[in-house]
Design a protein around this motif. Structure first.
Motif, PDB file in Angstrom:
ATOM      1  N   ARG A   1       0.824  -1.205   0.000  1.00 26.65           N
ATOM      2  CA  ARG A   1       0.000   0.000   0.000  1.00 26.65           C
ATOM      3  C   ARG A   1       0.857   1.253   0.000  1.00 26.65           C
ATOM      4  NH1 ARG A   1      -4.616  -1.846   4.326  1.00 26.65           N
ATOM      5  NH2 ARG A   1      -5.749  -3.168   2.845  1.00 26.65           N
ATOM      6  N   ILE A   2       0.329   2.275  -0.671  1.00 27.99           N
ATOM      7  CA  ILE A   2       0.975   3.585  -0.733  1.00 27.99           C
ATOM      8  C   ILE A   2      -0.102   4.645  -0.524  1.00 27.99           C
ATOM      9  CG2 ILE A   2       2.200   5.241  -2.217  1.00 27.99           C
ATOM     10  CD1 ILE A   2       3.495   2.887  -3.653  1.00 27.99           C
ATOM     11  N   ALA A   3       0.218   5.648   0.286  1.00 25.64           N
ATOM     12  CA  ALA A   3      -0.648   6.824   0.456  1.00 25.64           C
ATOM     13  C   ALA A   3       0.062   8.013  -0.185  1.00 25.64           C
ATOM     14  CB  ALA A   3      -0.910   7.091   1.933  1.00 25.64           C
ATOM     15  N   VAL A   4      -0.706   8.803  -0.917  1.00 21.34           N
ATOM     16  CA  VAL A   4      -0.163   9.905  -1.713  1.00 21.34           C
ATOM     17  C   VAL A   4      -0.992  11.153  -1.442  1.00 21.34           C
ATOM     18  CG1 VAL A   4       0.134  10.714  -4.105  1.00 21.34           C
ATOM     19  CG2 VAL A   4       0.578   8.334  -3.534  1.00 21.34           C
ATOM     20  N   ARG A   5      -0.316  12.293  -1.448  1.00 20.87           N
ATOM     21  CA  ARG A   5      -1.043  13.550  -1.518  1.00 20.87           C
ATOM     22  C   ARG A   5      -0.691  14.177  -2.857  1.00 20.87           C
ATOM     23  NH1 ARG A   5       0.648  18.513   0.341  1.00 20.87           N
ATOM     24  NH2 ARG A   5       2.893  18.759   0.422  1.00 20.87           N
ATOM     25  N   PHE A   6      -1.584  14.991  -3.383  1.00 20.17           N
ATOM     26  CA  PHE A   6      -1.353  15.548  -4.716  1.00 20.17           C
ATOM     27  C   PHE A   6      -2.053  16.885  -4.849  1.00 20.17           C
ATOM     28  CE2 PHE A   6      -5.187  13.022  -5.029  1.00 20.17           C
ATOM     29  CZ  PHE A   6      -6.063  13.872  -5.700  1.00 20.17           C
ATOM     30  N   ALA A   7      -1.642  17.617  -5.856  1.00 17.92           N
ATOM     31  CA  ALA A   7      -2.348  18.824  -6.278  1.00 17.92           C
ATOM     32  C   ALA A   7      -2.152  18.934  -7.779  1.00 17.92           C
ATOM     33  CB  ALA A   7      -1.817  20.065  -5.568  1.00 17.92           C
ATOM     34  N   TYR A   8      -3.222  19.333  -8.460  1.00 20.51           N
ATOM     35  CA  TYR A   8      -3.103  19.560  -9.893  1.00 20.51           C
ATOM     36  C   TYR A   8      -3.801  20.852 -10.252  1.00 20.51           C
ATOM     37  CZ  TYR A   8      -7.685  17.122 -10.394  1.00 20.51           C
ATOM     38  OH  TYR A   8      -8.993  16.712 -10.302  1.00 20.51           O
ATOM     39  N   GLU A   9      -3.328  21.459 -11.339  1.00 23.37           N
ATOM     40  CA  GLU A   9      -3.914  22.692 -11.845  1.00 23.37           C
ATOM     41  C   GLU A   9      -4.517  22.424 -13.213  1.00 23.37           C
ATOM     42  OE1 GLU A   9      -1.028  25.886  -9.550  1.00 23.37           O
ATOM     43  OE2 GLU A   9      -0.819  25.672 -11.722  1.00 23.37           O
ATOM     44  N   TRP A  10      -5.630  23.090 -13.465  1.00 25.11           N
ATOM     45  CA  TRP A  10      -6.349  22.921 -14.730  1.00 25.11           C
ATOM     46  C   TRP A  10      -7.284  24.102 -14.899  1.00 25.11           C
ATOM     47  CZ3 TRP A  10     -11.765  22.075 -14.442  1.00 25.11           C
ATOM     48  CH2 TRP A  10     -12.259  21.842 -13.158  1.00 25.11           C
ATOM     49  N   ARG A  11      -7.807  24.227 -16.109  1.00 23.37           N
ATOM     50  CA  ARG A  11      -8.797  25.265 -16.374  1.00 23.37           C
ATOM     51  C   ARG A  11      -9.985  24.624 -17.063  1.00 23.37           C
ATOM     52  NH1 ARG A  11      -9.158  26.538 -21.648  1.00 23.37           N
ATOM     53  NH2 ARG A  11      -7.409  25.879 -22.926  1.00 23.37           N
ATOM     54  N   ASP A  12     -11.138  25.272 -16.914  1.00 23.67           N
ATOM     55  CA  ASP A  12     -12.319  24.786 -17.620  1.00 23.67           C
ATOM     56  C   ASP A  12     -12.425  25.505 -18.964  1.00 23.67           C
ATOM     57  OD1 ASP A  12     -13.508  27.305 -17.122  1.00 23.67           O
ATOM     58  OD2 ASP A  12     -14.715  26.537 -15.462  1.00 23.67           O
ATOM     59  N   ASP A  13     -13.441  25.177 -19.730  1.00 27.28           N
ATOM     60  CA  ASP A  13     -13.547  25.744 -21.076  1.00 27.28           C
ATOM     61  C   ASP A  13     -13.916  27.224 -21.082  1.00 27.28           C
ATOM     62  OD1 ASP A  13     -16.202  25.468 -20.349  1.00 27.28           O
ATOM     63  OD2 ASP A  13     -16.736  24.173 -22.033  1.00 27.28           O
ATOM     64  N   SER A  14     -14.262  27.778 -19.928  1.00 24.50           N
ATOM     65  CA  SER A  14     -14.507  29.229 -19.845  1.00 24.50           C
ATOM     66  C   SER A  14     -13.236  29.993 -19.493  1.00 24.50           C
ATOM     67  CB  SER A  14     -15.598  29.528 -18.801  1.00 24.50           C
ATOM     68  OG  SER A  14     -15.074  29.389 -17.491  1.00 24.50           O
ATOM     69  N   GLY A  15     -12.157  29.263 -19.178  1.00 27.97           N
ATOM     70  CA  GLY A  15     -10.891  29.895 -18.818  1.00 27.97           C
ATOM     71  C   GLY A  15     -10.661  30.023 -17.326  1.00 27.97           C
ATOM     72  N   GLN A  16     -11.602  29.546 -16.498  1.00 21.95           N
ATOM     73  CA  GLN A  16     -11.428  29.598 -15.041  1.00 21.95           C
ATOM     74  C   GLN A  16     -10.404  28.552 -14.616  1.00 21.95           C
ATOM     75  OE1 GLN A  16     -12.715  31.523 -12.290  1.00 21.95           O
ATOM     76  NE2 GLN A  16     -11.020  30.337 -11.407  1.00 21.95           N
ATOM     77  N   TRP A  17      -9.401  28.970 -13.850  1.00 22.63           N
ATOM     78  CA  TRP A  17      -8.365  28.070 -13.349  1.00 22.63           C
ATOM     79  C   TRP A  17      -8.753  27.517 -11.989  1.00 22.63           C
ATOM     80  CZ3 TRP A  17      -4.301  25.974 -15.750  1.00 22.63           C
ATOM     81  CH2 TRP A  17      -3.956  26.516 -16.990  1.00 22.63           C
ATOM     82  N   TYR A  18      -8.268  26.301 -11.723  1.00 28.44           N
ATOM     83  CA  TYR A  18      -8.495  25.606 -10.453  1.00 28.44           C
ATOM     84  C   TYR A  18      -7.196  24.947 -10.011  1.00 28.44           C
ATOM     85  CZ  TYR A  18     -13.428  25.939 -11.674  1.00 28.44           C
ATOM     86  OH  TYR A  18     -14.668  26.400 -12.018  1.00 28.44           O
ATOM     87  N   ARG A  19      -7.078  24.801  -8.711  1.00 31.37           N
ATOM     88  CA  ARG A  19      -6.080  23.890  -8.153  1.00 31.37           C
ATOM     89  C   ARG A  19      -6.877  22.869  -7.358  1.00 31.37           C
ATOM     90  NH1 ARG A  19      -2.777  27.103  -5.380  1.00 31.37           N
ATOM     91  NH2 ARG A  19      -1.645  27.596  -7.270  1.00 31.37           N
ATOM     92  N   SER A  20      -6.707  21.610  -7.698  1.00 31.45           N
ATOM     93  CA  SER A  20      -7.417  20.525  -7.027  1.00 31.45           C
ATOM     94  C   SER A  20      -6.427  19.813  -6.115  1.00 31.45           C
ATOM     95  CB  SER A  20      -7.999  19.561  -8.054  1.00 31.45           C
ATOM     96  OG  SER A  20      -8.940  20.236  -8.870  1.00 31.45           O
ATOM     97  N   TYR A  21      -6.799  19.703  -4.833  1.00 36.75           N
ATOM     98  CA  TYR A  21      -5.957  19.079  -3.820  1.00 36.75           C
ATOM     99  C   TYR A  21      -6.569  17.756  -3.418  1.00 36.75           C
ATOM    100  CZ  TYR A  21      -4.207  23.842  -2.967  1.00 36.75           C
ATOM    101  OH  TYR A  21      -3.667  25.088  -3.079  1.00 36.75           O
ATOM    102  N   GLY A  22      -5.733  16.787  -3.094  1.00 38.65           N
ATOM    103  CA  GLY A  22      -6.319  15.543  -2.634  1.00 38.65           C
ATOM    104  C   GLY A  22      -5.332  14.565  -2.053  1.00 38.65           C
ATOM    105  N   ASN A  23      -5.912  13.450  -1.623  1.00 35.99           N
ATOM    106  CA  ASN A  23      -5.171  12.315  -1.074  1.00 35.99           C
ATOM    107  C   ASN A  23      -5.666  11.060  -1.771  1.00 35.99           C
ATOM    108  OD1 ASN A  23      -3.790  13.660   1.279  1.00 35.99           O
ATOM    109  ND2 ASN A  23      -5.927  14.190   1.655  1.00 35.99           N
ATOM    110  N   GLU A  24      -4.745  10.144  -1.976  1.00 34.39           N
ATOM    111  CA  GLU A  24      -5.101   8.854  -2.562  1.00 34.39           C
ATOM    112  C   GLU A  24      -4.527   7.743  -1.696  1.00 34.39           C
ATOM    113  OE1 GLU A  24      -5.052   9.113  -7.305  1.00 34.39           O
ATOM    114  OE2 GLU A  24      -3.148   9.710  -6.400  1.00 34.39           O
ATOM    115  N   ASN A  25      -5.278   6.667  -1.602  1.00 35.24           N
ATOM    116  CA  ASN A  25      -4.798   5.431  -0.987  1.00 35.24           C
ATOM    117  C   ASN A  25      -4.789   4.367  -2.071  1.00 35.24           C
ATOM    118  OD1 ASN A  25      -4.645   6.479   1.703  1.00 35.24           O
ATOM    119  ND2 ASN A  25      -6.873   6.422   1.722  1.00 35.24           N
ATOM    120  N   TRP A  26      -3.636   3.746  -2.234  1.00 32.90           N
ATOM    121  CA  TRP A  26      -3.455   2.757  -3.299  1.00 32.90           C
ATOM    122  C   TRP A  26      -3.137   1.391  -2.693  1.00 32.90           C
ATOM    123  CZ3 TRP A  26       0.955   5.748  -6.206  1.00 32.90           C
ATOM    124  CH2 TRP A  26       0.453   6.921  -6.779  1.00 32.90           C
TER     125      TRP A  26
END
Length: 155
Positions: free
Chosen positions: A84-109
């Motif tokens: 098992r591995i536990a991970v934290r992450f963040a990613y950046e993206w934009r929607d089709d209107s041009g609004q940017w986001y940073r999505s934060y999270g945790n994953e358990n694998w």
């Protein structure tokens, strides 16, 4: 199916390597390629969506990357034990209107003996950001080795 090294039981080095390989795969934004890291019957919980099997993973990722444009991800090892591995992450993206986001999270694998992920649980929160607040500016694709990680960026 051939083994997908590194395989469990994970050490600090091999767990960190597995996390970076996962980050690199997701930054390719290639659903077919990414799906090969998961077992045929892999089970996911991603936010409130439940996904089972590679075909469903490909469909999920295809939808995701049609909606999350200019996607760039950084993952960081949080903990590991055996298979098992536990991970934290963040990613950046934009929607089709041009609004940017940073999505934060945790994953358990959880991995099978061949190093294929058989279970993935992801909890994710989205934060609207201004384009000027973006921290990920590398060209689409793999994060350069000299680009700061999450901790270095204060995330």
């Amino acid at each position: 199916m051939a083994a997908r090294p590194p395989v469990p039981p994970f050490t600090l080095r091999t767990a960190a390597e597995k996390v970076r390989l996962a980050e690199d795969g997701w930054n390719s934004r290639d659903p077919e390629k990414v799906s090969l890291a998961y077992g045929k019957d892999s089970r996911w919980r991603n936010r409130a969506e439940f996904v089972t099997g590679r075909d469903a993973i490909v469909a999920f990722l295809s939808r995701k990357w049609r909606r999350e444009l200019d996607y760039r991800l950084i993952k960081e090892l949080w903990a590991h034990d055996g298979n098992r591995i536990a991970v934290r992450f963040a990613y950046e993206w934009r929607d089709d209107s041009g609004q940017w986001y940073r999505s934060y999270g945790n994953e358990n694998w959880e991995f099978d003996d061949d190093g294929l992920m058989r279970v993935r649980h992801a909890s994710i929160n989205d934060l609207r950001i201004e384009e000027s607040d973006r921290k990920y500016h590398w060209p689409l694709g793999r994060r350069p080795d000299d680009h700061p990680g999450l901790s270095d960026l204060g995330l």
